[in-house]
Design a protein around this motif. Structure first.
Motif, PDB file in Angstrom:
ATOM      1  N   LEU A  92       0.849  -1.112  -0.111  1.00  0.00           N
ATOM      2  CA  LEU A  92       0.027   0.050   0.057  1.00  0.00           C
ATOM      3  C   LEU A  92       0.930   1.198  -0.044  1.00  0.00           C
ATOM      4  O   LEU A  92       0.480   2.277  -0.730  1.00  0.00           O
ATOM      5  N   HIS A 101       3.160   1.116  -3.669  1.00  0.00           N
ATOM      6  CA  HIS A 101       2.488   0.520  -4.917  1.00  0.00           C
ATOM      7  C   HIS A 101       2.649   1.567  -6.284  1.00  0.00           C
ATOM      8  O   HIS A 101       2.894   1.330  -7.357  1.00  0.00           O
ATOM      9  N   LYS A 102       2.749   2.899  -5.557  1.00  0.00           N
ATOM     10  CA  LYS A 102       2.700   3.959  -6.991  1.00  0.00           C
ATOM     11  C   LYS A 102       4.057   3.858  -7.458  1.00  0.00           C
ATOM     12  O   LYS A 102       4.378   4.420  -8.563  1.00  0.00           O
ATOM     13  N   ARG A 114       6.008  -4.839  -8.191  1.00  0.00           N
ATOM     14  CA  ARG A 114       4.744  -4.663  -7.623  1.00  0.00           C
ATOM     15  C   ARG A 114       4.148  -6.025  -7.941  1.00  0.00           C
ATOM     16  O   ARG A 114       3.417  -6.647  -6.975  1.00  0.00           O
ATOM     17  N   LEU A 154      -9.926  -2.437  -1.883  1.00  0.00           N
ATOM     18  CA  LEU A 154      -8.918  -1.809  -2.762  1.00  0.00           C
ATOM     19  C   LEU A 154      -9.485  -1.147  -4.197  1.00  0.00           C
ATOM     20  O   LEU A 154      -9.398  -0.364  -4.643  1.00  0.00           O
ATOM     21  N   SER A 194     -11.999   1.680  -3.801  1.00  0.00           N
ATOM     22  CA  SER A 194     -11.419   2.879  -3.522  1.00  0.00           C
ATOM     23  C   SER A 194     -10.752   3.476  -4.719  1.00  0.00           C
ATOM     24  O   SER A 194      -9.871   2.719  -5.298  1.00  0.00           O
ATOM     25  N   THR A 247      -6.868   3.139  -5.162  1.00  0.00           N
ATOM     26  CA  THR A 247      -6.271   1.874  -5.314  1.00  0.00           C
ATOM     27  C   THR A 247      -6.961   0.869  -6.164  1.00  0.00           C
ATOM     28  O   THR A 247      -6.823  -0.300  -6.249  1.00  0.00           O
ATOM     29  N   LEU A 265      -4.574  -1.165  -8.356  1.00  0.00           N
ATOM     30  CA  LEU A 265      -3.873  -2.175  -7.437  1.00  0.00           C
ATOM     31  C   LEU A 265      -4.917  -3.264  -7.160  1.00  0.00           C
ATOM     32  O   LEU A 265      -4.491  -4.776  -7.103  1.00  0.00           O
TER      33      LEU A 265
END
Length: 1124
Positions: free
Chosen positions: A96, A99-100, A107, A136, A139, A142, A145
C-alpha cells in the motif's frame, strides 16, 4: 540496525557484481550458492523485509521477494504463527505504501506473494484477505492495485498448482465461487462508470453520410431498436488512467470467465458493457487521431484504445468457447451474437471514405484475430443452437461473413476464414445427412450464399483476377510437406469440393467453363510453334504476351487440380445421372494430355525459359494427374462398357496410353515422368480393362522395360512402371468368370517379365562376393538395390489380392527369393544391404507366406536365427548406428509375422524366438536410454503372448467342468516371468512412447486373455506392477499418461480389491518416505473404499497429489546460518 544495514549494502554489491558483464560464470555460481544458503536460514525473511523497505535496487527487491515466495510455498507449515501474523501484516502495508513508486514487475511479484499467503491461510488465519481486495477495488485511488490483486487471486486460487492438498483445492474453489457475484458486480460497475462518465450524450448530431447504418439488416440483427441505438452511440474518448483501469477490469473478466460456469451472475448489463468496449477495436478514429496530432502520447493512446477492444473480445470468446449452455443462458447468448454481428457489420460496412479492406488493414491485427476466433466458435459450437431462432437471420450473417472473409488483409487471416466456411459446409452436410427430408429446404435457404462463395474462392486462386496477391505466395520453401502456395490452393479446393457435394450441378457449371477458357489458350499454342536450328521454339516473345501466357498456364494448372478434386462426386449412385458431365471432362483431359505429349511442349524453347518452361511442364503433369483422379469413374464405366462393349471406352483408354507412352523416357523431366507413371499404375490397378495388354502402346512399354540395353529410368519411375506391368498380368479382370481370365498365358508373360527384371541379380554368386574388391562390390550393391526395390514393390501391391494372383507372383519370384536367401550370409556385415534384403523378406512374409510353403519358410527363419548371433546383434545395435538398428528391427518384424501365424506350423520355433528375445536382444538394449529396437522387441513379445497363449497356459475342458472355473496348468513359467519382468522394467524408463505402448499391451492381454487374473500374475506380480505405476504418478515422470495409468491401476486392483485395500495400500504407505505416521494415516483414511472406476481413479490421483504435497511441506530447513 547495523547488521541489517551492512547486510543490505553487502547484498546490493553482490547483486551488482552478479549482473555485471565482467563477472565470470565461476564467480556467479559462488554468489548464487551464497544467496541460496542465506535464503534457507530461519529468520532470513526479517532481513528481506528490511531490504524491501530500505532499498531502491530492483535486483535486491526481486531477490527478497523470491525468499518470501520460497518461504510461503515450501516452508510455511514450519513458520511460527507469530512470524506468520507479522508477515501477513507487513507485506500488504508495504504494498500500500509503495505501489505507486515500485516498478510494475516488483509490484506484481509482491501481489503474487501476498496472494500465495492467502492461498495457504484464507479464510481461517487470514480472514480479511479477500475483503481487503474488494476494498482496494472500491477505493478510486487503489482501484488498479485491487484489480491486479483480483486477477492474481483468480489465477493462483481457482486452478492452483500441485503444491496444495486436494481438499484445500476444493475448498478454495468453493470460497471463490461464493464471491463471484460480488466481484462481477464490482467489475460491471467500474466499466459502466467509466463509459458513462466519458460518453457524449448531450446532443445527438444529425446522421452523417458515413455513420448511417443499413437499417433493415440492423433491425433484423438486433431485436430492440433501443439496443441498436445504444450501440450506435459514438465511442467516448478516455483518459489514460481510465483506459488503464478498464483494461485491468477486462483482463480480470477474461480470466474469471475461463473457470466460472455460465450462470445468472453474468448479467445482461455486464454483457452489454463488454460489447461497448469491444467497439474500441473497430474504431478507426483512434488511429486517425494519432495521425492528426502526431504526438507519441496520442500514438500510445490509440494503441491502448485498440487493446481495450482486443481484451473485450477475449472476454466474449471465453464465454463462447463453453459448449455446455444452461437453458436460462441461451437468451443471453442470442443477445451476444446480435451485438457481435452489429460489430461485424460495422467492420465490413462499405462507405465512400473507406473500402472494407483498407478498414480491416487499419484495425489492430490482434483484434481481427480475436474476431475471427469468435466467428469460428459461433459456427462450430453454437450455430446449431441459434439457427432455429426465427429472429436470428443466418443468411444475413453469411453475407457479412462473406465480406469479412474476402477483404482479409493477410493470407493467414484468409485461411482462418476459409476454415470457418469449411466448418459451416460440414455443418450443412451433416444436417442434410441426418434429416434427408429437409434437403431441398436447407439448400434453397443457402443456395445463393454457396454459389457466391464458390465463385469468389475460384476467382481467388486465379492469376487472372488475383495476380498481385498470388505472386506474394512462396512456392519453394516446404513447411509440413507443402509450400505456402500449395496450402493456399489445397484449402481453397477443399471449399470448392464441399460446395460441389452440396450443389453438384451449380458447382460443375461454374468451374468447367472457366477451365475450358484457359485450356483453349494452352491448346492454341501449337500455331505459335516454329522450327529452329536446335529444335522447336514457341514464338511468343513480347513481355506482355509472356506475362499473360504465364498467368493463363498457372490458372490452367490450378483449375485442372480443382476438376481432379471433384472426381469423387461423379461415381457411385450418381454415376448414371452425371455421366455426360463426367464424360465431357474425361474426353477433354484425354485430349489435353495427348496434345501435350504429341507436340512435346516439355522440350520446347521459350522466350522466358525460367518461367514458361516450368509452367508448360506443370500443365501437362496436372492434366495427367487430373485424369488419374477419374480412374475410379473409368473403372465404373469399364464395368458398364463391359455389358455394352462400347467403342467409346476403348478409344478413351487407348488414347490415354498414346499420351503416356512417349513420356516414359529418361529424356523427360521427373515431374512429368512420375505423373505419367502414376496414371499408368491407376489404369492397370483401378480400371483393369481386359484389352489393356493388347494395346500397342502398352506392348511398347513392356519391350522398353525388359530390354537389357535400354537406359534405366530413375528409381521411383522404374518401380512404378514395373508395378503397372506386373499388375496388368496379375490382377483379375473385373466382371469375367475364372475360366476367361487367361491365367496360363498371363502367368507365362509374368514369369518372363520378372526374369528380365531380375536377370543380373540372379547371376550373383555368394562365394564371389566375399572375395570382391571395393569397385565391383559397389556395382553388386547397386544391382541388389535396383532389383529388390522393384520386386518388393510388386509383392507389396499384390499382397491383398486373390490367391491365384499371389500364386503366379510367387512362381515368377521363386528363383530370386532363393538367390536372396543364399546371398544373405555373405552380406551380414554390410548393414545397408542386409536392411534391403530383410525389407524384401518382410514383405514376402506379409504377402506370400502361404505360397512360399512351410518347409522353405522354416529354412528362411532358421537361416536368420543362425546368422543373428549375440555378437552380430551387438555389432548391429551398438556399432552400426541407425542402419544397424533398422536391420534388427526388421528381423524382429519378420518374427512378429511368424508368431501370429495360426495353427501349429511355426510353434516349434517359439523356444528359440523367446530365447533370442530374452537372452540375446533384451540384455543389449535394456539399459540403453535410446528407444531403438525396444518398441519392436516388446511388440514381438506381446504378439507372441497374444497369439500363443496356450504355450504358457493350458486349460483343460475337464478342469473347467469340475471346478466351474478353469485353473489352468502353467507351462514355460520361467520364460513367462522373464517377459513380464521386462515389461515391468520398461515402466521405469523415461521413454514415454514405449511406456504408453507397453501399458496398452498389458491392458490388451488382460482384456483378451484375463492376464491380471492368472494365478502367477495375481500372486507374484500384481502389486509390484501397481507399486511401479503409483511411483511413476508420484514422480510425475509420465504426466501425459495420468489417465491411462489410473485406469490400469484400477484394472489391476479390481482383480483383488480386498487385498488392495487391506494389504497393499497400508504396505505402500508404510514404505513411503518423506511423510510422518500421522500424514500416512490421513492419506489412508482419505482413500475411500470405492470400487467403481471414476471414484477409484479419483482416489488414486488424490493420494498421489496429497503425498507430493506432504513431502513438500516436510522438506525441513537445513541447519547452519550464513551471513552476507
Amino acid at each position: 540496525m547495523a547488521s541489517e544495514e551492512a547486510s543490505l549494502r553487502a547484498l546490493e554489491s553482490l547483486m551488482t557484481e552478479f549482473f555485471h558483464d565482467c563477472t565470470t560464470n565461476e564467480r556467479k555460481r559462488e554468489i548464487e550458492e551464497l544467496l541460496n544458503n542465506f535464503a534457507q536460514q530461519i529468520g532470513a525473511w526479517r532481513f528481506c523485509l528490511y531490504f524491501l523497505s530500505s532499498t531502491r535496487n530492483d535486483y535486491v527487491m526481486m531477490y527478497s521477494l523470491t525468499v518470501f515466495e520460497n518461504l510461503i510455498n515450501k516452508m510455511w507449515l514450519g513458520v511460527p504463527s507469530q512470524d506468520k501474523m507479522e508477515i501477513r501484516s507487513c507485506l500488504p502495508k508495504l504494498l500500500l505504501a509503495h505501489h505507486k513508486t515500485l516498478p510494475y514487475f516488483i509490484r506484481n511479484k509482491l501481489c503474487k506473494v501476498i496472494v500465495d499467503i492467502g492461498r495457504q491461510d484464507w479464510p481461517m488465519f487470514y480472514h480479511d484477505f479477500f475483503t481487503n481486495i474488494l476494498q482496494l477495488i472500491q477505493s478510486p485511488v487503489t482501484t488498479p492495485l485491487g484489480l491486479i490483486m483480483l486477477k492474481t487471486t483468480s489465477e493462483e486460487l481457482a486452478c492452483p498448482r500441485e503444491d496444495l492438498s486436494v481438499a484445500r483445492k476444493e475448498e478454495l474453489r468453493k470460497l471463490l465461487l461464493d464471491q463471484v457475484q460480488a466481484v462481477l458486480g464490482l467489475l460491471t460497475g467500474i466499466l459502466e462508470t467509466v463509459w458513462d462518465k466519458h460518453s457524449v450524450t448531450a446532443a445527438t448530431p444529425p446522421p452523417s453520410p458515413t455513420s448511417g447504418e443499413s437499417g433493415d439488416l440492423l433491425s433484423n440483427l438486433l431485436q430492440s431498436p433501443s439496443s441498436a441505438k445504444l450501440l450506435s452511440q459514438p465511442i467516448p474518448i478516455l483518459d489514460a488512467e481510465s483506459e488503464y483501469v478498464c483494461s485491468l477490469a477486462l483482463e480480470c473478466l477474461a480470466h474469471l470467465f475461463s473457470w466460472i460456469p455460465l450462470s445468472a451472475s453474468i448479467t445482461p448489463s455486464l454483457l452489454t458493457t463488454i460489447f461497448h468496449f469491444a467497439r474500441f477495436g473497430c474504431d478507426i478514429r483512434a488511429k486517425k487521431m494519432t495521425s492528426v496530432n502526431g504526438s507519441s502520447q496520442n500514438c500510445v493512446l490509440g494503441q491502448e484504445r485498440g487493446r481495450l477492444g482486443v481484451l473485450a473480445m477475449s472476454c466474449i470468446n471465453e464465454l463462447m468457447s463453453k459448449n455446455c449452455v444452461p437453458v436460462e443462458f441461451e437468451e443471453y447468448l442470442l443477445r451476444m451474437f446480435q451485438q457481435t454481428f452489429y460489430l461485424l457489420q460495422k467492420i465490413t460496412k462499405d462507405s465512400n471514405a473507406h473500402t472494407v479492406k483498407s478498414r480491416l488493414e487499419e484495425l489492430d491485427e490482434s483484434y481481427i484475430e480475436k474476431f475471427t476466433d469468435f466467428l469460428r466458435l459461433f459456427v462450430s459450437v453454437h450455430l446449431r443452437r441459434i439457427e432455429s431462432y426465427s429472429q436470428f437471420p443466418v443468411v444475413e450473417f453469411l453475407t457479412l461473413l462473406f465480406k469479412y472473409t474476402f477483404h482479409q488483409p493477410t493470407h493467414e487471416g484468409y485461411f482462418s476464414c476459409l476454415d470457418i466456411w469449411t466448418l459451416f459446409l460440414d455443418y450443412l452436410t451433416s444436417k442434410i445427412k441426418s434429416r434427408l427430408g429437409d434437403k431441398e429446404a436447407v439448400l434453397n435457404r443457402y443456395e445463393d450464399a454457396l454459389v457466391l462463395l464458390l465463385t469468389e474462392v475460384l476467382n481467388r486462386i486465379q492469376f487472372r483476377y488475383n495476380q498481385a496477391q498470388l505472386e506474394e505466395l512462396d512456392d519453394e520453401t516446404l513447411d509440413d510437406d507443402q509450400t505456402e502456395w500449395q496450402r493456399y490452393l489445397r484449402q481453397s479446393l477443399e471449399v470448392v469440393a464441399k460446395v460441389m457435394e452440396l450443389l453438384p450441378t451449380h458447382a460443375f457449371s461454374t468451374l468447367f467453363p472457366v477451365l475450358q477458357d484457359n485450356l483453349e489458350v494452352y491448346l492454341g499454342l501449337q500455331q505459335f510453334i516454329v522450327t529452329s536450328g536446335s529444335g522447336h521454339r514457341l514464338n511468343i516473345t513480347a513481355e506482355n504476351d509472356c506475362r499473360r501466357l504465364h498467368c493463363s498456364l498457372r490458372d490452367s494448372s490450378s483449375l485442372l487440380q480443382a476438376v481432379g478434386r471433384l472426381a469423387e462426386y461423379f461415381i457411385g449412385d450418381v454415376f448414371a445421372a452425371r455421366f455426360s458431365d463426367a464424360l465431357t471432362v474425361v474426353e477433354r483431359l484425354v485430349k489435353v494430355t495427348l496434345y501435350g505429349s504429341q507436340i512435346k511442349l516439355y522440350n520446347i524453347e521459350t522466350a522466358v525459359p525460367s518461367v514458361l518452361k516450368p509452367d508448360l511442364i506443370d500443365v501437362h503433369a496436372q492434366s495427367l494427374a487430373a485424369l488419374q483422379a477419374y480412374s475410379h469413374w473409368l473403372a465404373q464405366y469399364c464395368s458398364e462398357a463391359h455389358r455394352q462393349n462400347t467403342q467409346q471406352f476403348v478409344t478413351l483408354i487407348s488414347t490415354t496410353m498414346d499420351a503416356i507412352t512417349p513420356l516414359i523416357s529418361t529424356k523427360v523431366q521427373a515431374k512429368l515422368l512420375l505423373s505419367a507413371c502414376h496414371l499408368l499404375v491407376s489404369l492397370a490397378t483401378t480400371v483393369r480393362p481386359v484389352f489393356l495388354i493388347s494395346i500397342p502402346a502398352v506392348q511398347k512399354v513392356f519391350n522398353r522395360i525388359t530390354d537389357a540395353s535400354a537406359q534405366r529410368l530413375v528409381d521411383k519411375a522404374q518401380v512404378l512402371v514395373c508395378r503397372a506391368l506386373s499388375n496388368i498380368l496379375l490382377l483379375p479382370w473385373p466382371n469375367l468368370p475364372e475360366n476367361e481370365q487367361q491365367w496360363p498365358m498371363r502367368s507365362m508373360n509374368h514369369a518372363s517379365l520378372i526374369s528380365a527384371l531380375s536377370r543380373d541379380y540372379r547371376n550373383l554368386k555368394p562365394d564371389t562376393i566375399t572375395a570382391q574388391r571395393k569397385m565391383p562390390l559397389d556395382d553388386t550393391k547397386a544391382t541388389i538395390h535396383q532389383t529388390l526395390s522393384v520386386l518388393e514393390d510388386i509383392v507389396e501391391n499384390i499382397s491383398g489380392e486373390s490367391t491365384k494372383s499371389r500364386q503366379i507372383c510367387y512362381q515368377s519370384l521363386q528363383e530370386s527369393v532363393q538367390v536372396s536367401l543364399a546371398l544373405f550370409p555373405a552380406f551380414i556385415h554390410q548393414s545397408d544391404v542386409t536392411d534391403e534384403m530383410l525389407s524384401f523378406f518382410l514383405t514376402l512374409f506379409r504377402g506370400l507366406r502361404v505360397q512360399m510353403g512351410v518347409p522353405f519358410t522354416e529354412q528362411i527363419i532358421q537361416t536368420f536365427l543362425n546368422m543373428f548371433t549375440r555378437e552380430q546383434l551387438a555389432e548391429s545395435i551398438l556399432h552400426e548406428g541407425s542402419t544397424g538398428c533398422r536391420v534388427v528391427e526388421k528381423f524382429l518384424k519378420i518374427l512378429q509375422v511368424v508368431v501370429q501365424e495360426p495353427g501349429q506350423v511355426f510353434r516349434p520355433f517359439l523356444p528359440s524366438i523367446i530365447s533370442l528375445c530374452m537372452e540375446q536382444v533384451y540384455p543389449i538394449i535394456a539399459e540403453r536410454p535410446s528407444p531403438d529396437v525396444k518398441a519392436e522387441l516388446f511388440e514381438l513379445l506381446f504378439r507372441m503372448l497374444h497369439h500363443n497363449w496356450r504355450y504358457f497356459f493350458k486349460s483343460t475342458v475337464l478342469a473347467s467342468v469340475q471346478r466351474g472355473i478353469a485353473e489352468e496348468q502353467m507351462e514355460n513359467e520361467a520364460q513367462f516371468s522373464a517377459i513380464m519382468q521386462a515389461f515391468g522394467q520398461s515402466f521405469l524408463q523415461p521413454d514415454i512412447h514405449l511406456f504408453k505402448q507397453n501399458l496398452f499391451y498389458l491392458e490388451t492381454l488382460n482384456t483378451k486373455q484375463k492376464l491380471y487374473h492368472k494365478k502367477i500374475f495375481r500372486t507374484t506380480m500384481l502389486f509390484q506392477f501397481v507399486n511401479v505405476l503409483l511411483q511413476v504418478l508420484v514422480h510425475k515422470s509420465h504426466d501425459l499418461l495420468q489417465e491411462e495409468i489410473g485406469i490400469a491401476i484400477y484394472n489391476m486392483a479390481s482383480v483383488d480389491f480386498d487385498g488392495f485395500f487391506a494389504a497393499f495400500l497400508p504396505e505402500f504407505l508404510t514404505s513411503c518416505n518423506g511423510v510422518d505416521a500421522n500424514q500416512k494415516n490421513v492419506l489412508g483414511r482419505n482413500f475411500k473404499m470405492d470400487r467403481d472406476l471414476p471414484s477409484f481413479t479419483q482416489n488414486v490421483h488424490r493420494l498421489v497429489n496429497d503425498l507430493r504435497y506432504y513431502r513438500l511441506c516436510n522438506d525441513s530447513l537445513p541447519p547452519g546460518t550464513v551471513k552476507l
